[in-house]
Scaffold this active site. Structure first.
Site, short mmCIF file in Angstrom:
data_model
loop_
_atom_site.label_atom_id
_atom_site.label_comp_id
_atom_site.label_asym_id
_atom_site.label_seq_id
_atom_site.Cartn_x
_atom_site.Cartn_y
_atom_site.Cartn_z
CE LYS A 202 -3.65 2.41 2.47
NZ LYS A 202 -4.69 2.34 3.49
NE ARG A 212 -5.78 9.67 3.08
CZ ARG A 212 -4.50 9.90 2.86
NH1 ARG A 212 -4.03 11.13 2.82
NH2 ARG A 212 -3.67 8.89 2.68
CE LYS A 225 -3.83 8.17 6.41
NZ LYS A 225 -4.98 7.24 6.28
CE LYS A 256 -6.09 1.88 -0.60
NZ LYS A 256 -6.45 2.02 0.76
CB SER A 282 -11.36 7.35 -3.69
OG SER A 282 -10.13 7.81 -3.13
CE1 TYR A 321 -15.01 3.26 -2.92
CE2 TYR A 321 -13.08 3.58 -4.32
CZ TYR A 321 -13.64 3.46 -3.07
OH TYR A 321 -12.85 3.52 -1.97
C1 PBG Z 1 -7.64 3.48 5.39
C2 PBG Z 1 -7.89 3.27 3.96
C3 PBG Z 1 -7.66 4.17 2.92
C4 PBG Z 1 -8.19 3.60 1.77
C5 PBG Z 1 -8.70 2.34 2.13
N1 PBG Z 1 -8.48 2.15 3.49
C6 PBG Z 1 -7.13 5.55 2.91
C7 PBG Z 1 -5.80 5.86 3.43
O1 PBG Z 1 -4.95 5.01 3.64
O2 PBG Z 1 -5.59 7.06 3.64
C8 PBG Z 1 -8.22 4.25 0.43
C9 PBG Z 1 -9.26 3.80 -0.51
C10 PBG Z 1 -9.53 4.72 -1.65
O3 PBG Z 1 -8.86 5.76 -1.84
O4 PBG Z 1 -10.45 4.39 -2.40
N2 PBG Z 1 -6.55 2.95 5.96
#
Ligand code: PBG
Length: 334
Positions: A202, A212, A225, A256, A282, A321
Site C-alpha cells: 500500500k 478521505r 502517512k 494499492k 477513489s 467503486y
Molecule cells: C484506510 C484506507 C484508505 C483507503 C482504504 N483504506 C485511505 C488511506 O490510507 O488514507 C483508500 C481507498 C480509496 O482511496 O479508495 N486505511
C-alpha cells in the site's frame, strides 16, 4: 515460451481482428462479475443516500440502504461488499475506541447484511483512521505513529469485526506485524475461518484524497502517512511486504492504488502466485467518473478498459467503486 511469427504476408495479424467473433476467440484475458469487490460507504440514519462530492455516482448509505446495496450485489452476482464508515466526528478520539465498539457503524451494517443476504461476503477494513481524531491509521504520541501500541488496538478491532460476522478482514494500516497478530487472535478466539486480505503493498498516494473525504478523515489528518505507507519509488520492497504478509498468514494480498501500480501487480502475481487483488482507489475512480461527467471521456469504455487491465496484469480481482456499473455492463454484454 516464444511464439513463432511468420513474416508478412504469411502472417497478417489483422486476420484475427476482423470480426467480433474472431476477436473474442483469441482474447487472452477477461473480466467477470465474480472478480469484483464493491466498496461502499456507510453512515448513520435511515433512508439516507448522501452523495460524496468528489466521487460522482457514489453515496454514503445508511445501514438500511447498505442492506439494499447487498441485495443488489447478490442480484448482480458481485461476491463481496467492502464496508467503510463515515464516523460521527464526535465519536473520534485519539485512542480510537469506536474502532472496536461492537455496535459501531460497520459492525451494525455487517450484522444487518449477513442476516438479510448471507451469500454476499462482507469485507471490513482494519485500520484506525476512520475513528482517529488525528486521522492516522495508527495511534499517535508526540507526532509519532506508534507501531506496537497500534497492534493491540488493531487486534481488538479485528476481533470485533470478525464477531460481527465479517467474512474477510482487510488490514489496511501498514503497521509491522499486524497480519501475524490478527491471524493468531482469530485462531485463539475460535474464528479460524475468517480470511485476511492484506493490504500488503500500500503506497503513500495522492489518489486516496476522495476516500478521505468520503469517510470524513481529510480534515482530521495531520501530516502524511509516509512513515507507514510505501514510497511510490519502490518495487522490490513491495515483494518483500507481500512475502512477509503471506508468511504471517494472509490468505490474499493486495496492491494499492491500482492503475499507477500495474507493474507491481504483475511482479507480485508472477513471483508468488497467491490470490492477488488490486484496489482501484477513489482518486482513480474520480478521474474516470469526473471526466465522463464532463463529457471528456467515454466513461463506460474507460471503466471497462481500466478493469480489464488489472486482469491482464495478473490480478484475480479488483476492489472498485465501479463494481455495480461494470456488473450491469457485463450482464448486458452477456
Ligand atoms: C484506510 C484506507 C484508505 C483507503 C482504504 N483504506 C485511505 C488511506 O490510507 O488514507 C483508500 C481507498 C480509496 O482511496 O479508495 N486505511
Amino acid at each position: 515460451m516464444r511464439p513463432i511469427i511468420a513474416p508478412y504476408p504469411a502472417a497478417r495479424p489483422r486476420r484475427l481482428r476482423r470480426t467480433p467473433g474472431l476477436r473474442a476467440l483469441v482474447q487472452e484475458n477477461r473480466l467477470s462479475v465474480s472478480d469484483l469487490i464493491w466498496p461502499i460507504f456507510v453512515r448513520d440514519g435511515e433512508g439516507v443516500a448522501e452523495p460524496v462530492p468528489s466521487m460522482p455516482g457514489v453515496d454514503r448509505l445508511s445501514v438500511d440502504l447498505a442492506v439494499r446495496a447487498a441485495h443488489e450485489a447478490a442480484e448482480l452476482g458481485i461476491p463481496v461488499l467492502a464496508l467503510f464508515p463515515y464516523t460521527d466526528p464526535a465519536l473520534k478520539t485519539e485512542t480510537c475506541e469506536e474502532a472496536w465498539n461492537p455496535d459501531n457503524l460497520v459492525n451494525r451494517a455487517t450484522r444487518a447484511i449477513k442476516a438479510a443476504v448471507p451469500e454476499v461476503a462482507v469485507m471490513l477494513d482494519v485500520a484506525l483512521d476512520p475513528y482517529n481524531a488525528l486521522g492516522h491509521d495508527g495511534l499517535v504520541r508526540d507526532g509519532i505513529i506508534l507501531n506496537d501500541e497500534t497492534l493491540e488496538a488493531l487486534e481488538r478491532q479485528a476481533l470485533a469485526h470478525a464477531e460481527a460476522g465479517a467474512d474477510i478482514l482487510g488490514p489496511s494500516d501498514m503497521m509491522d506485524g499486524r497480519i501475524g497478530v490478527m491471524r493468531a487472535a482469530l485462531e485463539r478466539s475460535g474464528m479460524p475461518d475468517v480470511a485476511l486480505m492484506a493490504y500488503s503493498a500500500k503506497y503513500a498516494s495522492a489518489f486516496y484524497g476522495p476516500f478521505r473525504d468520503a469517510v470524513g478523515a481529510s480534515g482530521a489528518l495531520s501530516g502524511d502517512k509516509k512513515t507507514y505507507q510505501m514510497n511510490p519509488g519502490n518495487s522490490d520492497e513491495a515483494l518483500r511486504m507481500i512475502e512477509r504478509d503471506l508468511a504471517e498468514g494472509a490468505d490474499m494480498v493486495m496492491v494499492k492504488p491500482g492503475m499507477p501500480y500495474l507493474d507491481i501487480c504483475q511482479r507480485v502475481k508472477e513471483r508468488f502466485g497467491a490470490p492477488t487483488y488490486a484496489y482501484q482507489v477513489s482518486g482513480e475512480y474520480a478521474m474516470i467518473a469526473g471526466a465522463a461527467e464532463r463529457g471528456w471521456i467515454d466513461g463506460d469504455g474507460a471503466m471497462m478498459e481500466s478493469l480489464l487491465a488489472f486482469r491482464r496484469a495478473g490480478c484475480d480481482g479488483i476492489l472498485t467503486y465501479f463494481a455495480p456499473r461494470a456488473a450491469r455492463l457485463l450482464r448486458e454484454a452477456g
